[in-house]
Design a protein around this motif. Structure first.
Motif, PDB file in Angstrom:
ATOM      1  N   THR A 145       0.845  -1.189   0.000  1.00  0.00           N
ATOM      2  CA  THR A 145       0.000   0.000   0.000  1.00  0.00           C
ATOM      3  C   THR A 145       0.886   1.247   0.000  1.00  0.00           C
ATOM      4  O   THR A 145       2.110   1.162   0.134  1.00  0.00           O
ATOM      5  CB  THR A 145      -0.889   0.014   1.250  1.00  0.00           C
ATOM      6  N   SER A 146       0.268   2.405  -0.126  1.00  0.00           N
ATOM      7  CA  SER A 146       1.045   3.655  -0.093  1.00  0.00           C
ATOM      8  C   SER A 146       1.748   3.799   1.252  1.00  0.00           C
ATOM      9  O   SER A 146       2.874   4.288   1.326  1.00  0.00           O
ATOM     10  CB  SER A 146       0.130   4.851  -0.357  1.00  0.00           C
ATOM     11  N   ALA A 147       1.071   3.371   2.329  1.00  0.00           N
ATOM     12  CA  ALA A 147       1.699   3.445   3.651  1.00  0.00           C
ATOM     13  C   ALA A 147       2.886   2.491   3.732  1.00  0.00           C
ATOM     14  O   ALA A 147       3.918   2.819   4.333  1.00  0.00           O
ATOM     15  CB  ALA A 147       0.671   3.114   4.739  1.00  0.00           C
ATOM     16  N   GLY A 148       2.741   1.305   3.141  1.00  0.00           N
ATOM     17  CA  GLY A 148       3.843   0.344   3.138  1.00  0.00           C
ATOM     18  C   GLY A 148       5.037   0.876   2.371  1.00  0.00           C
ATOM     19  O   GLY A 148       6.195   0.750   2.809  1.00  0.00           O
ATOM     20  N   ARG A 149       4.779   1.492   1.221  1.00  0.00           N
ATOM     21  CA  ARG A 149       5.878   2.068   0.430  1.00  0.00           C
ATOM     22  C   ARG A 149       6.526   3.240   1.180  1.00  0.00           C
ATOM     23  O   ARG A 149       7.751   3.407   1.169  1.00  0.00           O
ATOM     24  CB  ARG A 149       5.356   2.525  -0.935  1.00  0.00           C
ATOM     25  N   GLY A 150       5.686   4.046   1.833  1.00  0.00           N
ATOM     26  CA  GLY A 150       6.219   5.173   2.584  1.00  0.00           C
ATOM     27  C   GLY A 150       7.097   4.725   3.736  1.00  0.00           C
ATOM     28  O   GLY A 150       8.138   5.333   4.014  1.00  0.00           O
ATOM     29  N   LEU A 151       6.683   3.673   4.420  1.00  0.00           N
ATOM     30  CA  LEU A 151       7.461   3.144   5.533  1.00  0.00           C
ATOM     31  C   LEU A 151       8.839   2.683   5.070  1.00  0.00           C
ATOM     32  O   LEU A 151       9.861   3.041   5.659  1.00  0.00           O
ATOM     33  CB  LEU A 151       6.704   1.994   6.197  1.00  0.00           C
ATOM     34  N   ILE A 152       8.882   1.894   4.001  1.00  0.00           N
ATOM     35  CA  ILE A 152      10.161   1.403   3.497  1.00  0.00           C
ATOM     36  C   ILE A 152      11.038   2.561   3.035  1.00  0.00           C
ATOM     37  O   ILE A 152      12.255   2.573   3.257  1.00  0.00           O
ATOM     38  CB  ILE A 152       9.948   0.392   2.362  1.00  0.00           C
ATOM     39  N   GLY A 153      10.433   3.590   2.429  1.00  0.00           N
ATOM     40  CA  GLY A 153      11.192   4.747   1.993  1.00  0.00           C
ATOM     41  C   GLY A 153      11.778   5.544   3.143  1.00  0.00           C
ATOM     42  O   GLY A 153      12.799   6.211   2.989  1.00  0.00           O
ATOM     43  N   ALA A 154      11.129   5.487   4.314  1.00  0.00           N
ATOM     44  CA  ALA A 154      11.584   6.265   5.462  1.00  0.00           C
ATOM     45  C   ALA A 154      12.684   5.566   6.248  1.00  0.00           C
ATOM     46  O   ALA A 154      13.443   6.214   6.966  1.00  0.00           O
ATOM     47  CB  ALA A 154      10.395   6.533   6.390  1.00  0.00           C
ATOM     48  N   LEU A 155      12.781   4.256   6.116  1.00  0.00           N
ATOM     49  CA  LEU A 155      13.714   3.477   6.940  1.00  0.00           C
ATOM     50  C   LEU A 155      15.096   3.408   6.318  1.00  0.00           C
ATOM     51  O   LEU A 155      15.241   3.509   5.093  1.00  0.00           O
ATOM     52  CB  LEU A 155      13.171   2.057   7.120  1.00  0.00           C
TER      53      LEU A 155
END
Length: 680
Positions: free
Chosen positions: A574-584
């Protein structure tokens, strides 16, 4: 002597006659406890939380994990609020507490421990099962002397005969303490990693305006990273045309199709994978070979055998069930657990092993007979089994704490099974029957032709003897293998004529989206996805990402927290999943670190790695990651992304709460969770 009342006299006589409790059996769950009690002396006297048997011994049980890690704020009130300056959270003296609703059963075990002679540990035969009972014994203050005398009961099959055999093979529990230490290290490491990084990166995300919780776990996050990167590769993929040229070589038994192998001189028109990009070149070669002699340069023929696939481990079962029936990993685990505990039709299901002990061969006639009765679709296959065959699955050296998942000898009507349970039982039974069928045999042919100076290759593979493959029946494409063309017998130097050609227009395809089956395969074969080349070789010898017992729960957790979603059979981030990976940091999103942990934990279980150095190194790594989050800029990947709606029980739409890594194996409750009040 004064007379006593009849009631008091009866009580005194009862107390005198009652045998002492020599053994206290502590099972992992009630169903296992009842199976143990069933083969112990009668009469049985059921009590709340335990069963007293005829010789005075008692059987009690845990209900999964009775204990859990305390919350950070129970170590220090300052952790009630999430503040970057309070990180990293460190623990000098670890504490456990009774899980909600489990205090009563814990009190039952405490009382029985005071009355018992020898303790018998009857947890499931794996690392987590070992820790589950050991931690209760330790938490309730059992003396070192009694701990040293504790016995270990290993049960992989709940049928009475199997339980009796296990009771006759009790072993010292101290021999299995390394398993418990390994599981303890994993539990504490998960807690530290999840609590610290979830808080650190959630706080960092808030600087970018993201209001959700960034749940970080040492297994769930790399799994999410696999999906995010696969999706990104697919979205960025630009298809390219390429071409294949086949020569059609005339023969009385039918035309032979031979694929052109471009020479080094054609390198300028090939891509990095050797695919031809120039159609005009293919057309030019096709014109040159028309009606030209096709000389046989190489003619190789051989017959190869293919042995039956090994019986199932849990992951192998989940992968096949996903391919054949579309069942999710969690559905397969639930079915297998019911078949084991409720119906007693299969052996211990959370196994990571695909081999069987040699002494189990003696039970084969009974097991095969039970399959024939229990599962009518396999009755004919059972009757055709050759029980004299000794396949490679019978290997004591490769059996670990538990053996492969196989059917038991219990006869029962499968009408009592749900449709999904029947499908899972059928897969397990079929895989077992395959061990008593001969190898499949294939005729392989490899022909190399020279036509107009070019090289053309024809390959053929034909099934000659079905063997175990006869049991596949009408299998889906995932189980069937292309056998290719049937090639005639030719000899080197023989010359035929190229009667024509065929150019096939092809397009490169993007990487396929993960499905339940392929994501499980990726988790078990994680060496393919690590970045560190030195780690790849090590990982091929370990269990992969996560464990047999946790993989299904990890996937469900990512769906529940709104980081993954299903699109038909495809699994997408999901967009949240992609955002999380991008932030880590990248190191948190690849499986290298987690796989290295699993390798070390496995070494710890075998007494080759110590607990202390592992935990010290982990704490140092967490401190570095927290410091990096403290000084990092707000992650742009989370800007403008709404917090995911957490999928709760029965489809409720609760916002994502704390979220830290993992669940304990199949116990139905979070191993640990950050405080709910601090998640807001």
């Amino acid at each position: 002597m004064l007379p006593v009342t009849n009631a008091l006299g009866t009580l005194l006589l009862t107390l005198v006659a009652a045998p002492a409790m020599e053994h206290l059996y502590i099972a992992e769950k009630p169903s296992l406890g009842r199976a143990i009690a069933a083969v112990l002396p009668k009469p049985h006297r059921p009590h709340e939380g335990y069963i007293e048997v005829g010789n005075g011994d008692c059987v009690t049980w845990c209900v999964g994990h009775l204990l859990e890690q305390v919350e950070p704020q129970e170590y220090d009130a300052k952790y009630q609020q999430w503040r970057m300056e309070d990180l990293p959270i460190q623990v000098s003296q670890w504490q456990l507490k009774a899980r909600r609703g489990m205090g009563k059963q814990l009190a039952v075990i405490r009382k029985l421990l005071k009355q018992a002679g020898t303790l018998v540990h009857a947890g499931d035969p794996d690392r987590e099962g070992q820790l589950l009972v050991d931690e209760v014994i330790d938490h309730l203050g059992v003396s070192a002397e009694r701990k040293a005398a504790t016995q270990r009961l290993l049960i992989a099959d709940l049928n009475p005969d199997a339980v009796r055999r296990a009771l006759g093979k009790l072993k010292p529990n101290r021999d299995y303490i390394p398993l418990s230490v390994s599981a303890l290290a994993r539990s504490r490491a998960d807690w530290l990693y999840g609590m610290n990084l979830s808080r650190a990166f959630t706080l960092l995300g808030r600087r970018a305006g993201y209001t959700g919780v960034l749940s970080v776990g040492r297994v769930q996050t790399p799994v999410l990273g696999l999906v995010v990167r696969r999706d990104a590769e697919s979205e960025a993929f630009v298809p390219r045309p390429f071409y294949q040229l086949d020569a059609l070589i005339a023969h009385e038994e039918g035309p032979i199709r031979a694929r052109w192998q471009p020479s080094d001189a054609c390198a300028a028109w090939l891509d990095e994978d050797g695919r031809l990009l120039a159609r005009k070149l293919a057309e030019h070669v096709a014109g040159r070979i028309q009606d030209q002699p096709a000389k046989v340069v190489t003619a190789s023929y051989e017959e190869k055998s293919q042995g039956a696939p090994l019986p199932y481990s849990l992951s192998a079962l989940q992968i096949d069930a996903a391919k054949r029936y579309g069942l999710s990993a969690s559905e397969v685990l639930a079915c297998a657990q019911k078949l084991y505990e409720g119906h007693k039709l299969i052996t211990y299901p959370r196994s990571d092993c695909r081999y069987l002990p040699k002494d189990h061969r003696a039970e084969a006639p009974s097991v095969v007979s039970a399959i024939a009765q229990n599962h009518p679709p396999l009755t004919e296959a059972a009757s055709g089994a050759d029980l004299s065959l000794r396949g490679r699955c019978w290997n004591d050296a490769k059996v670990t704490a538990h053996h492969a998942i196989i059917p038991t000898a219990k006869r029962a009507s499968t009408k009592a099974l749900s449709a999904s349970e029947a499908k899972v039982y059928g897969l397990i039974a079929r895989q077992y029957l395959m061990q008593f069928y001969p190898a499949a045999r294939f005729a392989h042919a490899h022909l190399v032709f020279e036509i107009a100076g070019g090289e053309f290759v024809a390959k053929g593979r034909r099934l000659k003897v079905a063997g175990w493959r006869a049991l596949l029946g009408k299998s889906p494409p995932a189980e069937q293998e292309e056998t290719g063309q049937t090639l005639p017998s030719l000899v080197e130097g023989e010359t035929l004529i190229c009667s024509g050609s065929e150019i096939k227009d092809c397009m490169t395809e993007p990487p396929k989206a993960f499905t339940e089956a392929t994501l499980l395969q990726a988790m078990t074969g994680i060496a393919r996805f690590v970045q560190d080349p030195a780690l790849k070789g090590i990982l091929r010898e370990t269990d992969g990402l996560g464990t047999e017992a946790t993989r299904a729960g990890i996937l469900e957790l990512l769906f529940k927290r709104g980081f993954l979603c299903r699109e038909g059979k495809a699994i997408r981030a999901t967009s949240a999943g992609r955002g999380l990976i991008g932030a880590l940091p990248e190191s948190a999103t690849y499986p290298d670190m987690t796989a290295r942990w699993e390798s070390q934990l496995q070494e710890m279980a075998q007494k080759r790695v110590a607990y202390g150095p592992f935990m010290v190194a982990l704490e140092q790594q967490i401190a570095q990651m927290v410091e990096a989050a403290r000084t990092a800029s707000p992650p742009t990947s989370l800007s403008g992304i709404p917090a995911p709606v957490r999928r709760g029980r029965k489809g409720s739409g609760r916002r994502s709460g704390s979220g830290v890594a993992g669940r304990r194996k199949g116990k139905g409750t979070s191993k640990h969770s950050a405080s709910r009040s601090s998640a807001s």
